[in-house]
Write an enzyme that holds these catalytic residues in place. Structure first.
Site, PDB file in Angstrom:
ATOM      1  N   GLY A 106      -2.442  62.425  43.806  1.00 28.93           N
ATOM      2  CA  GLY A 106      -2.234  63.608  42.981  1.00 28.93           C
ATOM      3  C   GLY A 106      -0.821  63.625  42.460  1.00 28.93           C
ATOM      4  O   GLY A 106      -0.124  64.645  42.540  1.00 28.93           O
ATOM      5  N   HIS A 107      -0.398  62.498  41.951  1.00 27.54           N
ATOM      6  CA  HIS A 107       0.946  62.406  41.389  1.00 27.54           C
ATOM      7  C   HIS A 107       1.067  61.156  40.516  1.00 27.54           C
ATOM      8  O   HIS A 107       0.207  60.266  40.548  1.00 27.54           O
ATOM      9  CB  HIS A 107       1.994  62.380  42.505  1.00 27.54           C
ATOM     10  CG  HIS A 107       1.845  61.249  43.469  1.00 27.54           C
ATOM     11  ND1 HIS A 107       1.430  61.420  44.773  1.00 27.54           N
ATOM     12  CD2 HIS A 107       2.040  59.919  43.319  1.00 27.54           C
ATOM     13  CE1 HIS A 107       1.386  60.244  45.374  1.00 27.54           C
ATOM     14  NE2 HIS A 107       1.741  59.313  44.502  1.00 27.54           N
ATOM     15  N   ALA A 108       2.123  61.122  39.747  1.00 23.78           N
ATOM     16  CA  ALA A 108       2.542  59.906  39.038  1.00 23.78           C
ATOM     17  C   ALA A 108       3.994  59.659  39.411  1.00 23.78           C
ATOM     18  O   ALA A 108       4.710  60.583  39.809  1.00 23.78           O
ATOM     19  CB  ALA A 108       2.406  60.091  37.527  1.00 23.78           C
TER      20      ALA A 108
END
Ligand code: TYD
Length: 193
Positions: A106-108
Site C-alpha cells: 500500500g505504498h510506492a
C-alpha cells in the site's frame, strides 16, 4: 504511449477473499476511471509465459527468472547484483507469519528499487502506475518481481506459511514512501504516460 484521461482507482478499494490457484498471471487493465474488481475473470498463464503489461514494463516493472540448479538433494537458486538484478542490494527484508486475509504494502517508493520473491508459499502483488494495474501471483522461489521507484504495490492472498523476501536498492527511509494514494496520484499525474 497515449496518456489516459483519468487514473485508476486504488486497487485496495475492492478486495476479494478468494484465492486464485497457482500458477496464474492475471492482467487487469480497466477502462479509465473504472473501479478495479479482483473478481474479474483471470487469464491463467504459466509463469514462464507471463508478461508484464507493456505500460508497466515501460515504467521498469519486470518478472525475473533466476537460475535454478535442480538437484535431487534439493534445488538451489542464486541472485547476483548486476547479473540477475540491475541494482546493488543494500537491504533485505521479509514478511512471514502473515495471517490469512492480511494486506501488506500500500505504498510506492520515490527512489528505491525492490525485487519481491515468494521464498515459500504464494501471494499476489498488485502493481499500478496510477493508470495501468496488473495483479501478479508469485508462487516460485526462482521468480522475482522487480518494482522500480514510482510504482504503487499492494500484496494480498498470502498462503499459509508464505514468505515474501524483498531485495532493496536502498536502506529504509520513511521519507522515501508515498503512503497516501491521493498524494501518489498527484505525484504521478504530472508524469507522461
Ligand atoms: P511497511 O513498509 O509499512 O510494511 P508493508 O508495506 O509491508 O506493510 O513497514 C512496516 C513497519 O516496519 C514500519 O513501521 C517501518 C518498518 N520497517 C523498517 O523499520 N525497516 C524496513 O526495512 C521496512 C521495510 C520496514
Amino acid at each position: 504511449m497515449a496518456r489516459r484521461s483519468s487514473p485508476a482507482v486504488c486497487p485496495s478499494n475492492k478486495r476479494s477473499a478468494s484465492v486464485i490457484p497457482p500458477p496464474q498471471f492475471q492482467i487487469d487493465e480497466p477502462p479509465a476511471g473504472a473501479i478495479l474488481t479482483p473478481q474479474r475473470p483471470a487469464s491463467v498463464v504459466p509463469p514462464e509465459k507471463a508478461e508484464i503489461e507493456p505500460a508497466l514494463a515501460q515504467q521498469g516493472c519486470s518478472l525475473l527468472n533466476f537460475p535454478k540448479i535442480a538437484d535431487p538433494r534439493g534445488n538451489l537458486t542464486f541472485v547476483e547484483c548486476n547479473d540477475h538484478v540491475d541494482f546493488q542490494i543494500e537491504r533485505v527484508f521479509y514478511l512471514y507469519d502473515v495471517p490469512g486475509g492480511s494486506q501488506r504494502g500500500g505504498h510506492a517508493l520515490k527512489q528505491t528499487h525492490q525485487v519481491l520473491i515468494a521464498m515459500s508459499g504464494s501471494f499476489d502483488v498488485v502493481i499500478t502506475d496510477g493508470y495501468t494495474t496488473q495483479r501478479v501471483q508469485l508462487n516460485r522461489s526462482y521468480y522475482g518481481l522487480h518494482i522500480p521507484p514510482g510504482v504503487w504495490r499492494e500484496m494480498d492472498n498470502f498462503s499459509s506459511n508464505s514468505i515474501c523476501m524483498v531485495l532493496a536498492s536502498k536502506g529504509y527511509d520513511e521519507g522515501d514512501y508515498y503512503r497516501d494514494w491521493d498524494d501518489y496520484l498527484k505525484a504521478v499525474s504530472g508524469v507522461a504516460h
